[in-house]
Motif scaffolding. Structure first.
Motif, PDB file in Angstrom:
ATOM      1  N   VAL A 139       0.837  -1.203   0.000  1.00  0.00           N
ATOM      2  CA  VAL A 139       0.000   0.000   0.000  1.00  0.00           C
ATOM      3  C   VAL A 139       0.868   1.248   0.000  1.00  0.00           C
ATOM      4  N   GLN A 140       1.920   1.241   0.826  1.00  0.00           N
ATOM      5  CA  GLN A 140       2.828   2.386   0.852  1.00  0.00           C
ATOM      6  C   GLN A 140       3.484   2.596  -0.513  1.00  0.00           C
TER       7      GLN A 140
ATOM      8  N   LEU B 193       2.000   6.449  -7.103  1.00  0.00           N
ATOM      9  CA  LEU B 193       1.005   7.319  -7.726  1.00  0.00           C
ATOM     10  C   LEU B 193       1.386   8.782  -7.598  1.00  0.00           C
ATOM     11  N   VAL B 194       1.897   9.170  -6.439  1.00  0.00           N
ATOM     12  CA  VAL B 194       2.296  10.567  -6.245  1.00  0.00           C
ATOM     13  C   VAL B 194       3.444  10.925  -7.180  1.00  0.00           C
TER      14      VAL B 194
ATOM     15  N   LEU C  95       2.341   1.706  -3.413  1.00  0.00           N
ATOM     16  CA  LEU C  95       1.342   2.165  -4.374  1.00  0.00           C
ATOM     17  C   LEU C  95       1.098   3.658  -4.238  1.00  0.00           C
ATOM     18  N   ILE C  96       0.957   4.137  -3.009  1.00  0.00           N
ATOM     19  CA  ILE C  96       0.705   5.562  -2.784  1.00  0.00           C
ATOM     20  C   ILE C  96       1.887   6.401  -3.263  1.00  0.00           C
ATOM     21  N   ILE C  97       3.101   5.999  -2.885  1.00  0.00           N
ATOM     22  CA  ILE C  97       4.291   6.734  -3.315  1.00  0.00           C
ATOM     23  C   ILE C  97       4.416   6.720  -4.831  1.00  0.00           C
TER      24      ILE C  97
ATOM     25  N   LEU D 106      -5.874   3.684 -12.049  1.00  0.00           N
ATOM     26  CA  LEU D 106      -6.744   3.293 -10.939  1.00  0.00           C
ATOM     27  C   LEU D 106      -7.869   2.380 -11.420  1.00  0.00           C
TER      28      LEU D 106
END
Length: 370
Positions: free
Chosen positions: A143-144, A150-151, A146-148, A175
């Motif tokens: 999850v971490q 995408l940013v 994925l978030i990094i 997404l």
């Protein structure tokens, strides 16, 4: 019948064209329905986590005379196991049995019962215990990551294309691919660490095809405001058509080896890891190929057309086009729209938003009596 190469050449020059951008509302509705269905499936059925995520005991029976699930189910039922076991064949002569966490005494008892049920020596029944801590760590890190990702991708694409609309278009398609892939897994497939690896791999593949399309969109519209022959949407639609054959070839060459791995892993070897990662890749790559054409570019155009300069330019192009038609006495259906001689790429004839693009040599249909 035209060959595939001829069709690709016609798409690139504009002599043949599909109206991907003009029908974007249809694609948006279809994508929204798929995403909503995926969310509902996940909400109602939930994700089916593998033993690495939920923890439990696992038994592997080697050299079994049969890979039927019935003997294992009967053994666990007779021993009064709490939840139904998950039994699967591994190769042609091995069986894997996963249960809830068992005590040492229960583990020994199940080993002996499985050996007797499958007619193998007790030492051919391997028993292991998997704790849920490792799976929780994998989930957290995924999850971490994925978030990094995408940013960074949003910022990187915004800087590369010098516009936030292409960054959001690419992330929106990405997404969509992830949500629908997770929904496919929620239908009845088990999510394992190999599946998570497949999910993360989808990210790069999805962006690869989208960036190719967006590069062509930017090239076609580089001199947008210095001409009055085509709109931003029409230039973007031509770009999608010009990269369509390339997208198809890339998708086919990418999916064939993945499909082979999936077939070998699922049916021939019974290798769970190969099957899990190949299934995620196959579903994700298929969705990525479609979303780069039907979702990313149309979404970017929808966002770009909210810009005042693009709105004014589109209005100006359409008004001047109507005046030229009226002056030439042409019908709306037959009027050619020359994309200009800025590059050789923007020549030929193509159907874009109901208009013909390019090829000034195309015969004009005039009103009767002229």
């Amino acid at each position: 019948m035209a060959s595939f190469a001829q069709i690709g050449n016609d798409l690139y020059t504009g002599r043949r064209s599909f109206d991907f951008i003009g029908r974007r509302r249809t694609w948006f509705v279809a994508a929204a329905v798929l995403m909503l269905a995926s969310v509902l499936v996940v909400t109602v059925k939930g994700i089916n986590p593998g033993i690495e995520f939920r923890g439990g005991s696992q038994f592997t029976v080697s050299g079994a005379a049969t890979t039927s699930q019935e003997p294992a189910n009967r053994v666990l039922e007779d021993l009064g196991a709490g939840e139904p076991p998950r039994v699967s064949a591994v190769g042609s002569d091995s069986v894997r049995v996963q249960t809830e966490r068992l005590t040492n005494e229960q583990t020994t008892e199940v080993q002996g019962a499985l050996a007797e049920a499958y007619d193998v020596p007790p030492e051919d029944v391997a028993a292991t215990f998997v704790g849920p801590t490792w799976g929780a760590d994998v989930t957290s890190k995924a999850v971490q990551g994925l978030i990094i990702f995408l940013v960074l991708i949003t910022v990187g694409m915004a800087l590369y294309f010098r516009t936030w609309t292409m960054a959001l278009g690419a992330v929106g398609a990405l997404l969509h691919d992830l949500v629908v892939t997770v929904g496919v897994y929620a239908v009845g497939f088990e999510v394992t660490p190999a599946s998570v690896i497949g999910f993360l791999t989808i990210l790069g593949y999805s962006l690869y095809d989208t960036v190719v399309v967006f590069d062509k969109v930017r090239e076609n519209n580089a001199d947008l405001y210095t001409q009055d022959k085509y709109t931003y949407a029409e230039g973007a639609n031509l770009a999608v058509n010009q990269t369509l054959v390339r997208s198809i070839n890339t998708s086919v060459t990418g999916l064939l080896p993945v499909a082979s791995i999936l077939f070998v892993g699922a049916f021939l070897l019974g290798a769970g890891t190969l099957r899990d990662i190949a299934l995620a890749l196959f579903v994700g790559m298929t969705l990525s190929s479609l979303s780069s054409v039907f979702l990313a570019a149309p979404l970017e155009v929808a966002l770009r057309e909210r810009n005042d300069a693009v709105v004014k330019h589109t209005k100006m192009v359409l008004e001047r086009r109507e005046r030229r038609r009226a002056a030439a006495g042409e019908t709306a259906e037959g009027a050619p729209v020359d994309l200009g001689a800025r590059t050789e790429d923007l020549t030929g004839v193509g159907i874009v938003a109901g208009h013909h693009l390019g090829n000034a040599a195309q015969p004009r249909r005039r009103k009767k009596g002229r």
